[in-house]
Design an enzyme around this catalytic site. Sequence first.
Site, short mmCIF file in Angstrom:
data_model
loop_
_atom_site.label_atom_id
_atom_site.label_comp_id
_atom_site.label_asym_id
_atom_site.label_seq_id
_atom_site.Cartn_x
_atom_site.Cartn_y
_atom_site.Cartn_z
N LYS A 63 0.92 -1.22 0.03
CA LYS A 63 0.04 0.00 0.23
C LYS A 63 0.83 1.30 0.09
CE LYS A 63 -3.42 -2.73 2.64
NZ LYS A 63 -3.96 -2.67 3.78
N GLY B 90 -0.66 0.88 5.99
CA GLY B 90 -0.53 -0.13 7.25
C GLY B 90 -1.60 -1.43 6.93
N ASP B 91 -1.28 -2.33 7.83
CA ASP B 91 -2.36 -3.48 7.49
C ASP B 91 -2.34 -4.30 8.87
OD1 ASP B 91 -3.67 -4.90 5.45
OD2 ASP B 91 -2.55 -6.61 6.55
N SER B 92 -3.31 -5.00 9.40
CA SER B 92 -3.55 -5.75 10.48
C SER B 92 -4.31 -6.90 10.08
CB SER B 92 -4.51 -5.01 11.46
OG SER B 92 -3.80 -3.68 11.95
N ALA C 225 1.03 -3.88 11.06
CA ALA C 225 2.18 -3.37 10.54
C ALA C 225 2.11 -1.99 9.94
CB ALA C 225 2.71 -4.36 9.38
#
Length: 198
Positions: free
Chosen positions: A57, A73-75, A111
Amino acid sequence: MKLVLASQSASRRAMLNDAGVPHEAVTAQVDEASAKESLVAGGISPRDLADALAELKALKVSGLVPGALVLGGDSLVALDDGALLDKPESREQAADHLRRMSGKTHDIHSAAVIAEGGRAVWRHVDRARLHVRPLSERFIQEYLDLEWPAIAGCVGCFRIEGPGVQLFSRTEGSQFTILGMPLLPILDYLRTRGIMTS
């Protein structure tokens, strides 16, 4: 130097706004489902998967805004049996996710990757451990009456800052990580780059 959030996530935007971080948000136009499928097929760990998706992203948007720092960001939620839970596509799927989580413990990997000039210049991945209390079927249905479809965009089917806190008997780790972004390390890096005052 400006900060661009490569997301329209309400939770991530609220964290940055509440912390007083000047930023703008741009949606990262990536095929996240295909990328995730390919990476999972390659045997990637949940931690590294969150990191890779955050980087994807950040890099995508970084190419559109030269001269900016771009935060991706990523979760993701990883159950102790190794299964990964995605955002629920229906109320029925949300109920199934809650049943699978009931009485068990899972990890949230959040992250953050910052890109500049089309390359990643900083990254951090944090983990929180959440203990879900045993959930009755009545509770699950009443909870979804209250929270569906607001939680449709939430991995794990909860907003911990709202009624979702009722799912848990205990949490370990940063509240920011649970909300979807390791905010304190991000703030540290932004201070080194002059976006925030040190």
